[in-house]
Enzyme design. Sequence first.
Site, mmCIF file in Angstrom:
data_model
loop_
_atom_site.group_PDB
_atom_site.id
_atom_site.type_symbol
_atom_site.label_atom_id
_atom_site.label_comp_id
_atom_site.label_asym_id
_atom_site.label_seq_id
_atom_site.Cartn_x
_atom_site.Cartn_y
_atom_site.Cartn_z
ATOM 1 N N VAL A 459 3.296 1.343 8.017
ATOM 2 C CA VAL A 459 4.643 1.749 8.429
ATOM 3 C C VAL A 459 5.594 1.860 7.247
ATOM 4 C CG1 VAL A 459 4.290 0.753 10.709
ATOM 5 C CG2 VAL A 459 5.369 -0.620 8.922
ATOM 6 N N GLU A 460 6.733 2.502 7.485
ATOM 7 C CA GLU A 460 7.769 2.750 6.473
ATOM 8 C C GLU A 460 7.197 3.431 5.231
ATOM 9 O OE1 GLU A 460 10.519 -0.345 5.541
ATOM 10 O OE2 GLU A 460 10.917 -0.826 7.637
ATOM 11 N N GLY A 461 6.354 4.418 5.448
ATOM 12 C CA GLY A 461 5.716 5.135 4.355
ATOM 13 C C GLY A 461 4.328 4.602 4.110
#
Length: 783
Positions: A459-461
């Site tokens: 997540v988040e990249g």
Amino acid sequence: MILQALLLLVALLLIGAVLVLGVPPLRRSLLSRPIFKTYKSILPQMSETERDALEAGTVWWEGELFQGDPDWNKLLAYPVPKLNADEQSFMDNEVEQACALVDDWQVTHELQDMPPEAWKYIKDKGFLGMIIPKRYGGLEFSAYAHSQVVTKLSTRCSALSVSVMVPNSLGPAELLLHYGTEAQKNYYLPRLAKGIEIPAFALTSPWAGSDAASIPDVGIVCKGMWQGKEVIGMRVTWDKRYITLGPICTLLGLAFHMYDPEGLLGAKKHVGITCALVPHDTPGADLGRRHFPLNAMFMNGPTRGKDVFMPLDYIIGGPKNAGQGWRMLMECLAAGRSISLPSSNAGMAQMTARAVGGYARVRSQFKMSVGRFEGVEEALTRIGAYTYMMDAVRKMTAGAVDLGQKPSVASAIAKYHVTERARQVVNDGMDIVGGKGICLGPSNFIGRAYQQIPIGITVEGANILTRSLILFGQGAIRCHPYVLKEMQAAHNPDAGQGLIDFDKALFGHIAFTIRHCIRALRKGLTGSHFVSVPDNVAPETRRYYQQLTRFSTAFAFLADISMLVMGGELKRREKLSARLGDILSMMYLCSATLKRYESEGRQQDDAPLMHWAIWDTMYKAQMAFDGVIANFPNKFIARLLRRIIFPLGHPYDVPSDRIGHQVAKLLISPSAARDRLTAETYVPKVETEAVGAIELALKATIDAEPIEARIRAAEKDGVFDNIPEANVRDIALVAFAKGVITAEESALLKRRNQLRDIVIRVDDFPFDYGLSRHQPLAHKAAA
């Protein structure tokens, strides 16, 4: 005569070069203009979303490292983040109580959610409004306090930490604070602060994950009825997934492409990505279904809507912010990414270091604690040193946010490397715990962490994307002193001014590259021994500052040559770009570790953690240099690069086993250093809790070791020969019967054995555990 003619020719050439290079108008006309024309023709057009992403955030310490000559005084002068009295009290009281209210096995297996009393507590005590100012009813905590809270909660239960982390990260509250109208702030922020509203933010689409700017979700500007009146609004269609808190949210942040085909707002047909706040009861909004992200049990799920009409007032910041959503998201992402995942994964590592270290001392095989085996020591060393470095990175990066920074590249470095090291730490912990770790149950303290590690990686990249495209790709543009200026000059609509700016940047860039080539070679030949570093650094770390300066200079040179030789092709050479990003990242990680060592008062007991972590990281940076050079497309240039960067060979080998032994020993023995390393770990005080039992058993084990040494000596002397009860489990009883140990010592061993057996116990369940009474097992049904 011939020699005189040659000298005259050389002199004329030098004079000509000086005239061309030293007179800017002449230089621009003869040199810069054709280069500028070629550069503009090969430079791809930059979309608005690409520009927003590149220009978002700020450049911080990573910029110093990229530019080849880091100012260590600047690093040492950054204030050390600290909690104020209110924040410390919250950590000591409310956070402790929140941890006590949840049981991870109950959450993940029985309830598949946090218990109602835990939800009520975190709402009532303001956990969901830590970033919201006090004037709106929030706690107004610093970024460092936010990080501390999330770190501690993560040592207890991922559902608890994520449920607190997300409302305080990128989402409705953060966006409202920066971009909301006063009416939006005054209505929503007090409700978010008190947990009356549960926020979620929906960006990711099934068709656009990492490529989030390509979301197919659309909002069409149109007229429609709203609360009995015809108004100009939007008809929005969306299909999102992976939305944390989505199934229970009452306020949905939503990103979509906005179109105005009828020109109701102006001449622009594609207005751009827009962010809106959608109450959950808006007619047509579909919420409530959930995903199961590796049994973490924090609320996460899809949301959908088709032709949902909503007024323009739903746009965050009102109609004037239509089309500004991507810029808003990119500007806020850096701050949120600096805190959320680095904190939660650092917490996971702290818990692993404390619990696995204790377990390795309590658990014995072959009449010796498993933590004393060299093979186990190797894993314990990584656990300890990585945890020390991860927490250093977490604290320094959160501290940057409190200094007003939005460090886009540093936050990506922190997210990638803290989560990757957490993966290694938990994997090592699982290897040490062994069979107990692979059987889930209430007494398994590491199984869920092992299961859920990929969440932070993803997540988040996603980490693969972050490493191969972001760390160097964005870093080269944002951190380099000239690259962004050259690009901006090429995109300047005023061609004349663009040429002037390009000429200045280009020749500054050339001088920058030549200077770092010479410096890299000089530092390589001298082993960086003459590099100046601040006088006030610890003597035992002085060489690290010198070598980091050398690596920074070499990196600046290597990055420039790579961009010069490969140009735009470097973006597609993702493996090379990733290795260049590795070098930048490793220098940032080492900087944070040195900063921690200084800020904590140069604790000598912590020195092995610092030494092993930095040595390992510098070795990895060295290997990344090798990886770039070995795979450089031009082999002649590659050979030159190697001669310049490593003229006398490699300065680093793998870290010392001797230091590794000291790190491992630190993890298996109670000490102030172990407490500092795991300072945010929630440690229950009772033996009915898995981590609490390990703490009690560790003390009992250490107290029992001298007694056991006497028993082993008696065993060697044949005292217990031919006595069947003198087995590994019951030998203490025989020793007491034979007078080898006293009654008091026997009682101590008995208590140690009770605690040890709790620690090593593996949970078991009824044969049909978890099955419905009305759903017989397959083989019984067949019978």
